[in-house]
Each structure stands twice: as structure tokens, then as C-alpha cells.
Enzyme design. Structure first.
Site, mmCIF file in Angstrom:
data_model
loop_
_atom_site.group_PDB
_atom_site.id
_atom_site.type_symbol
_atom_site.label_atom_id
_atom_site.label_comp_id
_atom_site.label_asym_id
_atom_site.label_seq_id
_atom_site.Cartn_x
_atom_site.Cartn_y
_atom_site.Cartn_z
ATOM 1 N N ASP A 166 -19.337 -77.033 85.967
ATOM 2 C CA ASP A 166 -17.491 -77.732 84.924
ATOM 3 C C ASP A 166 -16.985 -78.489 85.612
ATOM 4 O OD1 ASP A 166 -18.533 -76.413 82.746
ATOM 5 O OD2 ASP A 166 -16.854 -74.890 82.773
ATOM 6 N N ARG B 188 -10.673 -81.063 72.996
ATOM 7 C CA ARG B 188 -11.141 -79.364 73.025
ATOM 8 C C ARG B 188 -10.759 -78.180 73.724
ATOM 9 N NH1 ARG B 188 -17.498 -78.875 73.646
ATOM 10 N NH2 ARG B 188 -16.675 -76.584 74.182
ATOM 11 N N CYS C 260 -26.972 -77.510 72.375
ATOM 12 C CA CYS C 260 -25.655 -78.384 71.914
ATOM 13 C C CYS C 260 -26.131 -79.477 72.847
ATOM 14 C CB CYS C 260 -24.753 -77.193 72.819
ATOM 15 S SG CYS C 260 -24.494 -76.988 73.706
ATOM 16 N N ARG D 146 -29.063 -73.564 75.854
ATOM 17 C CA ARG D 146 -28.255 -72.420 75.448
ATOM 18 C C ARG D 146 -28.760 -71.445 74.997
ATOM 19 N NH1 ARG D 146 -22.065 -75.150 76.229
ATOM 20 N NH2 ARG D 146 -21.445 -72.849 77.777
ATOM 21 N N LYS E 263 -8.522 -72.329 79.845
ATOM 22 C CA LYS E 263 -9.833 -71.787 78.153
ATOM 23 C C LYS E 263 -10.298 -71.125 78.012
ATOM 24 C CE LYS E 263 -12.976 -75.160 77.440
ATOM 25 N NZ LYS E 263 -14.267 -74.069 76.793
ATOM 26 N N ASN E 264 -11.746 -71.303 79.211
ATOM 27 C CA ASN E 264 -12.867 -70.590 79.088
ATOM 28 C C ASN E 264 -12.172 -68.704 79.187
ATOM 29 O OD1 ASN E 264 -14.318 -72.688 78.957
ATOM 30 N ND2 ASN E 264 -15.075 -72.008 80.942
#
Ligand code: UD1
Length: 424
Positions: free
Chosen positions: A308, A400, A118, A123, A22-23
Site C-alpha cells: 500500500d 475512499r 478489482c 483478488r 481505514k483498514n
């Protein structure tokens, strides 16, 4: 809204195919804005976040062809009809902010909403903006929007980051490909996704060396071309299933895992007493009856232990023998999973940036709530080992970033079901 029902206590065995990262995909998609030629990405993960960014790209005028469920996506930014990314779109997903640099580099101006806070902390984007200013852009922040202009084009610059921000390194690299002259990024992030982005940009004709080290050189070019590029495999997804298998016990092979990118995670699992066999593009995770040992981890920029995977590791440590201290060094507020894991019977005391996890013999199923992407999957891992049924609500967070999660887990013998009826 959907929720997941997990009946714990099953060991896992089988093979799980790892999806595209994803990233990485999100930054590769933003790269399509740098060229008037089509960019085709293969091994694309079908996720809420990647689908969402493709909608934002469409709204900027990019022609997107990405059939539902397909792992190949085509982006053609021959015509850019808008250089504005509105609040509603950037608010929902922070990575949307990454359209700013490519638009600025190619068109000379862009207006992009500030991402705002968030769930896992403030951030800010100051490092992104300082990099563009160093490249000669005029930046004004007005009514929550960043208005950036470089009418005569961006210029190469020597940028030393005070902290190796992943997003700022990628964003500066994207923009610098079309700047006049050389850009040097020092103390940039070394995450594998940065090398993936550099490889794709080089395939498009950029001149980047040193990506994956803390000094990246980008020799600006006057134009980039299109092409086809495969998204790298997702190290966070692979690490997550490795921890699920370690926690539940059994024998699981992760197929297509980016093994070189997972060193710190593999070390931590081995210290915990889990068998990890590394093959070519495969990781085999085995634990058959042996107890888990408590291990301390500190999250760090790559090649350190990834933030993560911190929540997933905490779920694993919840039933280890002894006490482990988990320190979060990257984000200021990334322990929201701790109280939810406690609802399942874990013993966790949070003190500032540290969580002290005292292993318990058995977790017990309970209703819990997902609070962010990685936190939500830590609850799934805990649910797999808990006695009885765990109900995870607000799983839109999970969608997500995890492709076909239930299918991948049930394929290995887990009892995970999605239901459609969620209250509130
Ligand atoms: C990316 C990843 C995210 C991962 C994180 C760290 C994507 C889409 N997301 O996020 O999954 O958890 O890297 O590995 O790739 N910071 C500033 N100013 C800035 C930028 C960042 O102070 O301009 C701070 C952040 O608040 C945070 C730290 O730097 O405390 C790390 O952030 P960063 O590495 O930029 O993470 P992201 O790129 O947002």
C-alpha cells in the site's frame, strides 16, 4: 465529480495529525455483528469506505449512530434483520465481504456477494472460504453469491494458510471467536491491523493470543460483549505523508503516527537520504536540499515493505539520483500509476512484476487520472514536486482512504485545491 489542482514546487513544513486506520476500522466495524451489545469505536476515520460499510451494516439491521465528521461511532447489532449482503454493496468495496464470517458465527448463516475483480488484480476469496469450511460451514457459490451455513454453529479448526492473506486471517479470526473449541491459524498475516482487531475482540471477551505473529490461537467463547475501542493510527496514511515530505523537501512532523508499524518504510526513506527522527508517536521527516538516492524495494507481507506504499515510493523515486527497481510481490496488477507518473515526466519501465524507475531532474505538471486508492495519492505526491500545475481527476478513489487530504497538505504549505467541475 471533483478533481484536485496542485501547484508544485513548495517545500512542506509543519505538523500533520494522523487519522485512524481505514483498514483496521473496517474490520472493527464488522466485529459489531458478533455481539448484541453496543460497540463504540473512537478515532474513526471519516472516509467514503467507512461510511459505506456503516450503510451496509444498517441494511443488516445494525443501529448506527455516527454523526457527520464525528470521530466516535456507535454500532448496536442487538437485532440483525438481514443476513444478505447484495452485489451492489460488496462490489463497491471488497472489505464488505468481511460481514460474512461474523454473521455465520452469530446467526449460523449468511449470503454475501462475491467481491469480484478489482483494479489491482483478481483478488479471490478462496482462502476465506476454505477457513470457514474447515470450521464446519457448508459453502455453496450460486449466481455470484456465497451462501454459507453452519446450523449447529462453527467448530474450532487448525488452519494453515498457503499465503499470509490479511483479509482471510482477520475474517477467520472474527468467526473463530464464537466457534466451539480452539482454532489455530498458522502462517497467518502479521499486519498491525490484525493485532488491533484481536485487541478489540479480546476487550469484547474473546480469547485470542498470538495476533501479530504467524500463529494465532483463538479459544471460542459462547458470547461477546460490547465496549469502547480506539482504532489504531493509520500507518499507510503516515507513510504517505512521510513520502510527500521527503519528495517535496522541508520539515514535517507526523503526530500520532504508529511508529512501530513503519520500520520497513523508515529504512527505505533513510537509505534514500531522508532524515527520519522517531519520537514517541511522532515521526519527523526532513530533507533540505540534499538529493534523493535511488533505492530498490520489494513489497512483502508485514513486516516487509507494504504494497500500500509502493505507488507513493515510486513517485518519490521518480526524481532520485540513479535507477531504482520496485518489485510488487503481493498484487498482480498494481502498476497502473506508472503510466500516469510518466505523463508527469517520470521515466518508468514496467517489466512484469518489476518497475524500473530512472530518476529525472524535474517532473512537469500535467492532467492525470487516479486509478485506485494508493495510486491516486502517488499522483498527488508527484504533483507536489512537479513544475507547474497538475490536475488529478477521478479523486473519488482518494476519498475512499485519505481523510481531509487537502487540509493536511495545505496546512504544511502545499498548494492543493479541490474543484467541483469534472468532465467525464
Ligand atoms: C488488505 C488491505 C489492502 C492491502 C492488502 C495487503 C484491507 C481493507 N485491505 O487487502 O489495503 O493492500 O491487505 O497488505 O485491509 N488472496 C488469495 N485468496 C484469498 C485472499 C487473498 O489468493 O482468499 C491473494 C490476493 O489476491 C492477493 C494476496 O493474496 O494477491 C494478498 O491479499 P490479502 O492479504 O488478502 O489482501 P486484502 O485483505 O484483500
Amino acid at each position: 465529480m471533483d478533481k484536485l489542482l496542485i501547484t508544485g514546487g513548495k517545500t512542506l513544513s509543519g505538523t500533520i495529525d494522523i487519522s485512524g486506520a481505514k483498514n483496521s476500522a473496517l474490520k472493527l466495524m464488522a466485529a459489531c455483528l458478533l455481539t448484541a451489545e453496543p460497540l463504540q469505536l473512537t478515532n474513526m476515520p471519516n472516509l467514503a469506505d467507512t461510511r459505506f460499510l456503516s450503510q451496509l451494516l444498517s441494511s443488516l439491521g445494525v443501529e448506527v449512530y455516527w454523526p457527520k465528521g464525528a470521530s466516535e461511532a456507535h454500532f448496536n447489532a442487538a437485532q440483525i434483520s438481514s443476513t444478505i449482503a447484495p452485489y451492489d454493496q460488496v462490489r463497491k468495496m471488497r472489505a464488505s465481504f468481511n460481514v460474512l464470517g461474523p454473521l455465520l458465527a452469530r446467526i449460523g448463516h449468511a449470503t454475501v456477494s462475491l467481491p469480484g475483480g478489482c483494479a489491482i488484480g483478481a483478488r479471490p476469496v478462496d482462502l476465506h472460504l476454505k477457513a470457514f469450511e474447515a470450521m464446519g460451514a457448508d459453502i455453496v457459490i450460486e449466481e455470484g453469491y456465497v451462501k454459507a451455513a453452519a446450523i449447529r454453529g462453527l467448530e474450532g479448526a487448525h488452519i494453515v494458510f498457503p499465503f499470509p492473506s490479511v483479509g482471510a486471517t482477520e475474517h477467520a479470526m472474527l468467526a473463530a471467536t464464537l466457534a466451539k473449541g480452539e482454532t489455530v491459524l498458522e502462517n497467518g498475516a502479521r499486519e498491525p491491523e490484525i493485532a488491533d482487531l484481536a485487541n478489540c475482540l479480546n476487550m469484547m471477551g474473546a480469547k485470542i493470543t498470538g495476533a501479530g505473529t504467524d500463529k494465532i490461537r483463538i479459544e471460542g467463547v459462547t458470547g461477546l460483549k460490547g465496549g469502547t475501542y480506539p482504532v489504531m493510527a493509520d500507518r499507510i496514511e503516515a507513510g504517505t505523508y512521510a513520502m510527500a515530505a521527503a519528495a517535496a523537501g522541508g520539515d514535517v512532523t507526523l503526530q500520532g503516527a504508529p511508529v512501530q508499524a513503519l520500520g520497513a518504510m523508515v529504512d527505505a526513506l533513510r537509505q534514500a537520504g531522508v532524515n527520519v527522527d522517531i519520537g514517541e508517536g511522532t515521526l519527523r521527516i526532513r530533507r533540505n536540499g540534499t538529493a534523493l538516492k535511488a533505492v530498490n524495494v520489494d513489497t512483502r507481507p508485514h513486516p516487509g515493505f507494504p504494497t500500500d506504499l509502493q505507488a507513493q515510493f515510486m513517485a518519490l523515486m521518480a526524481t532520485a539520483d540513479g535507477t531504482s527497481v520496485i518489485r510488487e510481490n503481493i498484487f498482480e496488477n498494481r502498476f497502473m500509476h506508472a503510466p500516469e507518473l510518466t505523463r508527469l515526466g517520470a521515466s518508468i519501465a514496467v517489466r512484469g512484476q518489476e518497475a524500473v524507475v530512472t530518476g529525472v531532474a524535474q517532473l512537469k505538471g500535467a492532467p492525470v487520472m487516479a486509478t485506485d486508492l494508493r495510486a491516486s495519492v502517488s499522483l498527488v505526491i508527484a504533483g507536489l514536486v512537479a513544475d507547474g500545475e497538475t490536475e488529478v481527476s477521478r479523486i473519488y478513489h482518494l476519498d475512499r482512504g485519505f481523510e481531509r487530504l487537502e487540509e493536511k497538505l495545505t496546512g504544511c504549505g502545499a498548494d492543493v485545491r479541490r474543484t467541483g467541475a469534472e468532465d467525464g
